[in-house]
Design an enzyme around this catalytic site. Structure first.
Site, PDB file in Angstrom:
ATOM      1  N   GLY B  18      29.693  29.547  23.096  1.00 50.64           N
ATOM      2  CA  GLY B  18      30.025  28.650  22.009  1.00 50.64           C
ATOM      3  C   GLY B  18      29.666  27.194  22.227  1.00 50.64           C
ATOM      4  N   GLY B  20      26.586  26.091  22.594  1.00 54.94           N
ATOM      5  CA  GLY B  20      25.297  25.808  21.970  1.00 54.94           C
ATOM      6  C   GLY B  20      24.094  26.038  22.876  1.00 54.94           C
ATOM      7  CE  LYS B  21      25.353  30.410  26.994  1.00 56.62           C
ATOM      8  NZ  LYS B  21      26.721  30.177  26.523  1.00 56.62           N
ATOM      9  CB  THR B  22      21.538  30.427  21.405  1.00 51.39           C
ATOM     10  OG1 THR B  22      22.157  31.403  22.233  1.00 51.39           O
ATOM     11  CG2 THR B  22      20.410  31.077  20.649  1.00 51.39           C
ATOM     12  CB  SER B  23      21.493  25.502  19.245  1.00 51.24           C
ATOM     13  OG  SER B  23      22.400  26.329  18.593  1.00 51.24           O
ATOM     14  CG  ASP B  45      24.420  36.684  25.194  1.00 47.40           C
ATOM     15  OD1 ASP B  45      25.033  37.760  25.359  1.00 47.40           O
ATOM     16  OD2 ASP B  45      24.945  35.676  24.699  1.00 47.40           O
ATOM     17  CB  THR B 505      25.707  32.658  15.048  1.00 49.40           C
ATOM     18  OG1 THR B 505      24.571  32.105  14.390  1.00 49.40           O
ATOM     19  CG2 THR B 505      25.255  33.483  16.222  1.00 49.40           C
TER      20      THR B 505
END
Lengths: 117, 589
Positions: B18, B20-23, B45, B505
Site C-alpha cells: 500500500g 505505492g511500490k507498483t506505481s 508479487d 486496485t
C-alpha cells in the site's frame, strides 16, 4: 558388495522434517541409512515425489506400485530383489544385507568421539 | 529525484503493502524507457497489479508494453512456475505409473515450499540470464510486500549456504532435489545483489512513524545481505498548502511532518526523495508520467460524483454480531497497507471491552502495538505475535528433542542439517498458526494475517495438512477429527473479514482474494473499507478529489462483493493505543 535400493513414498525430504508431521520412522531410517553408508554399504534412495522415473523404469517397483499402491511404500530391493516392503529396515537388517560387522549398541553413541555428555 | 540518477542495471522497489511500490516502479520504468533505454519491468508479487496499471494483459512471459516503446514487462507467477516444475517431474511418468500414484506425487509437489522455490528459481534466473543482460539496459523489480521480498532476497544466500554445507547427500532439499545445476545460478544471484555497481534498492514508505520504523528494520536486514546501495522514497506526502481550511488535512500534514522530522537514525544517512500525494489514481500512462514529473498534468477527472450517498455502518455493528457468538476465530485479510493490524486490534479491544476473553495475535513486526495494548489495562485481552524466526527455532528445537532423542551423534547431526533447510520455516509458521486457532473453541482469537500472497500460501499448507491428516485418519479408521482447515471452513467457528481501501486496485485485489478463499471452501463473512476520505468530510481540494473517486468503489463493494460491510473514515490521528482504537471501533473520529 550388494546394492540396497530404497524406494520412498512421495516425501518432501528423506527425514520428513518439511512435511506437516515429522514421522519418527523416517527420522530413524535416515539416521540408520546414513550410518550404513558410513560403514561402506552401497545404498541408493529414490523419492517418488522427486524421481518418479526411477520407479517407472524398474519393472519390479512398477509392478509393486500397480499391485499394492503407493500406500505400501517404502519398498526395499537388495540387488534388485524385494527384501522388505511397508517399513524401513533397521540397522541389523542393513548390516546383514551389506555384510557389515555387528551394530554397536545405540546407548554408547552419546559418548562417541571421546566426549561424554 | 535522486533515486532516478545514474541508475544501475537492477533496481528493486520494496516496502510494505500500500505504499505505492507498483506505481513508482512502473513510473520509473516508463521514464527510463522514454529516455531511450531498454527496460524490463518485473513483478515478483504473487498478486501483481502491473497489468492493471498499463491496462493490458502481461503474465508469465516477456510482454511488450504497447503504449511505451522500449518497455517490456513480466509477472512472475509462483503458481505457474510451480506448475511448470510439477510438469517437468510428473510429465514423463503420466500414463506409465498408476493414476492415483501420479496424483499423489502432484499433491506432494503442491505445497508452499514448491511454489516458493519455483518462483525463486525464476527470480534468480532473471538476475543471471546473459541474454536478458544483452537485451535490457535496466531491470526494474516491483516486489511483493516486505516480508516476502526479504525472504526472496535471502533465499539465494540461504540455499547457497545450505547446499554448500550439505555433503551427506541425504538432505532435505525438498523441491530443489535434483536441481544441482542451480547452485551456480544462486551463487551468481547473491553476487549480483551484493554488487553496488549493479543493484540499487529503493525503499518505499509513507510519512508515518510506524511505517518508517519498519523500513528502518528492512534497511538493516537487507544491508546485512549485502544490498548496501539504498535509497528512501517517501511517497504520497500531503502537500503543506492543503492544511489551509481543513482540520483533517491540517492534522495529516502535522502528523506527516512530525514523522519525517523523527526519521529513524538508520535511514537519516540515505538519499531521500519525497513524492507528493496525487489527486488521481495511478493507473494509465498520463498518471504515471505525472507522478515523477511535477510539471506534467495528470489525468483529468470525470465530473465529480456529488450528491447523496447512503450511510454505511461502522465497525461496532460488525463487532456486535461477532460478540453474540461468545467465541470464535476472527481473521483479518487483505493486501498490505490497508490497516489489517490496526483493525484487528480495534476488533479485539472492542470485544475485550465487553468483558469477553480475547487473544489478539499478529505477524506484524510493529511491536509497539502489542506494547500499547498490554499496558492498556484490558484484563480480558492477551496479545501475541507470530515471529517466523522464533517459530522456526522453536520447531527445530522441538523436532530435535522429540524425534531426534534416540539418535546417535551422527544421526542427530544429519537431522539438524535437514532442519536447517529453508523449507522448515513454512511448516513452523503453519504450526504456530494451528496452535493458536485451536484456542478459538473457548475464546475469541483475533488474527491479523500477513499480506494476501503469504496468506494464500498459509492456506495451502493448511489444505495440504488437512489432506494428509484425512488420509491418515481414514487408514486408522477414525472418523471424528477436526483439522485447522475444517475450522476455517466452518462459519460457526471462523469469520473472515476482508479489509480494503476505497480505491480501484485494492478493491479488485480484495475481490480476487475473496474468490481464492471461496475456492478453498472459506466464505468471507464481511468487508471493512478502511481509511475512507469520502467518509471523513473534508474541505481540502486534493482530498475532496480523492473522496469523489471513492464512492463508485464503495458502491461496488456494497453491491457486488460484500455480504456485510463497514466503512471507516480516514483518521486525523494514527489509531494507536486502547483509547483511540476503542474510538475507532465506536465510530468516533
Amino acid at each position: 558388495m550388494k546394492t540396497i535400493q530404497i524406494f520412498d513414498p512421495a516425501l518432501c525430504c528423506p527425514t520428513g522434517v518439511c512435511g506437516t508431521e515429522v514421522d519418527q520412522a523416517l527420522v530413524t531410517a535416515a539416521a540408520d541409512l546414513d550410518w550404513a553408508k558410513g560403514q561402506g554399504a552401497r545404498i541408493e534412495r529414490y523419492s517418488l515425489a522427486q524421481q518418479p522415473l526411477a520407479f517407472a523404469k524398474n519393472a519390479v517397483v512398477k509392478g509393486f506400485l500397480e499391485r499394492s499402491g503407493q500406500e505400501a511404500l517404502p519398498l526395499v530391493l537388495v540387488d534388485g530383489e524385494v527384501a522388505l516392503a511397508g517399513r524401513y529396515p533397521n540397522r541389523a537388517e542393513l548390516a546383514r544385507w551389506a555384510g557389515l560387522a555387528v551394530v554397536p549398541a545405540v546407548e554408547n553413541s552419546c559418548c562417541s568421539g571421546g566426549r561424554c555428555c | 529525484m535522486k533515486f532516478l540518477d545514474t541508475p544501475p542495471r537492477f533496481l528493486f522497489f520494496t516496502g510494505k503493502g500500500g505504499v505505492g511500490k507498483t506505481s513508482l516502479a512502473c513510473a520509473t520504468a516508463v521514464r527510463f524507457a522514454q529516455a531511450g533505454r531498454t527496460v524490463l519491468l518485473v513483478s515478483t508479487d504473487p498478486a501483481s497489479n502491473v497489468a492493471q496499471v498499463f491496462g493490458q494483459a502481461i503474465g508469465n512471459a516477456l510482454t511488450a508494453i504497447a503504449e511505451v516503446p522500449n518497455l517490456t514487462a513480466l509477472e512472475i507467477d509462483p503458481e505457474a512456475a510451480a506448475q511448470a516444475y510439477r510438469d517437468r517431474i510428473v510429465g514423463p511418468v503420466r500414463g506409465v505409473l498408476p493414476d492415483d500414484v501420479v496424483r499423489g506425487i502432484e499433491e506432494q509437489l503442491s505445497g508452499a515450499c514448491t511454489t516458493e522455490i519455483a518462483a525463486f528459481d525464476e527470480f534468480t534466473g532473471l538476475l543471471t540470464d546473459g541474454e536478458l543482460m544483452r537485451a535490457f539496459d535496466h531491470i526494474v523489480f516491483d516486489t511483493a510486500p516486505t516480508g516476502h521480498t526479504i525472504r526472496l532476497l535471502q533465499l539465494p544466500s540461504a540455499w547457497t549456504g545450505f547446499l554448500d554445507n550439505s555433503d551427506t547427500g541425504a538432505s532435505c532439499l525438498g523441491p530443489l532435489a535434483g536441481l544441482d545445476k542451480q547452485r551456480e545460478q544462486y551463487r551468481a544471484a547473491v553476487a549480483a545483489l551484493a554488487d553496488a555497481e549493479r543493484t540499487r534498492l529503493v525503499l518505499v514508505a509513507r510519512a508515518q512513524a510506524s511505517t518508517l520504523r519498519e523500513v528502518a528494520r528492512t534497511h538493516d536486514e537487507l544491508a546485512a545481505l549485502g544490498l548496501t546501495r539504498q535509497h528512501l522514497v517517501i511517497n504520497g506526502v500531503l502537500p503543506g498548502d492543503e492544511a489551509g481550511n481543513d482540520a483533517l488535512a491540517a492534522a495529516i500534514v502535522r502528523r506527516e511532518s512530525a514523522a519525517l522530522a523523527g526519521l529513524p537514525a538508520e535511514l537519516a544517512g540515505l538519499p531521500v526523495d519525497r513524492v507528493p500525494l496525487m489527486p488521481f489514481n495511478l493507473v494509465g500512462l498520463p498518471a504515471l508520467k505525472a507522478l515523477l514529473d511535477p510539471g506534467a498534468s495528470g489525468p483529468q477527472d470525470a465530473s465529480d460524483v456529488a450528491g447523496a450517498h447512503p450511510a454505511l455502518p461502522g465497525l461496532a455493528a460488525l463487532v456486535d454480531q461477532i460478540a453474540a457468538d461468545g467465541h470464535g476465530l476472527v481473521m483479518l485479510m487483505g493486501k498490505g497497507g490497508v490497516g489489517k493490524t490496526t483493525l484487528a486490534a480495534a476488533v479485539a479491544v472492542d470485544l475485550a471491552r465487553r468483558g469477553l476473553p480475547v487473544h489478539l495475535t499478529t505477524s506484524d513486526p510493529a511491536a509497539h502495538l502489542a506494547e500499547t495494548l498490554e499496558g492498556g489495562g484490558l484484563a480480558a485481552l492477551t496479545v501475541s505475535r507470530i515471529d517466523p524466526h522464533a517459530e522456526t527455532e522453536r520447531y527445530r528445537a522441538h523436532v530435535l528433542e522429540t524425534k531426534g532423542r534416540d539418535l546417535d551423534a551422527q544421526g542427530r547431526a544429519l537431522l539438524e542439517e535437514d532442519l536447517r533447510s529453508p523449507c522448515t520455516e513454512e511448516i513452523a509458521v503453519f504450526q504456530a498458526f494451528s496452535r493458536i486457532i485451536r484456542e478459538a473453541g473457548k475464546k475469541f482469537v483475533v488474527m491479523d494475517t500477513a499480506p494476501t500472497g503469504h496468506t494464500l500460501l498459509l492456506l495451502d499448507a493448511t489444505g495440504a495438512y488437512h489432506r494428509e491428516m484425512a488420509r491418515h485418519m481414514q487408514k486408522s479408521g477414525i472418523h471424528h477429527y477436526t483439522t485447522p482447515m475444517m475450522q476455517l471452513q466452518d462459519p460457526a467457528q471462523t469469520k473472515v473479514l476482508i479489509v480494503t481501501l476505497a480505491e480501484t486496485t485494492p478493491v479488485l485485489e480484495a475481490a480476487r482474494l475473496q474468490d481464492d478463499l471461496r475456492r478453498a471452501g472459506i466464505a468471507p463473512w464481511g468487508w471493512i473499507i478502511n481509511n475512507s476520505v469520502a467518509a471523513a468530510h473534508t474541505a481540502s481540494p486534493l482530498l475532496a478529489r480523492r473522496a469523489a473517486r471513492e464512492w463508485p468503489q464503495i458502491e461496488a463493494v456494497r453491491e457486488q462483493h460484500a455480504r456485510r460491510v463497514a466503512l471507516l473514515p480516514l483518521q486525523a490521528e494514527e489509531p494507536v493505543g486502547v483509547a483511540r482504537l476503542q474510538a475507532l471501533a465506536a465510530g468516533q473520529s
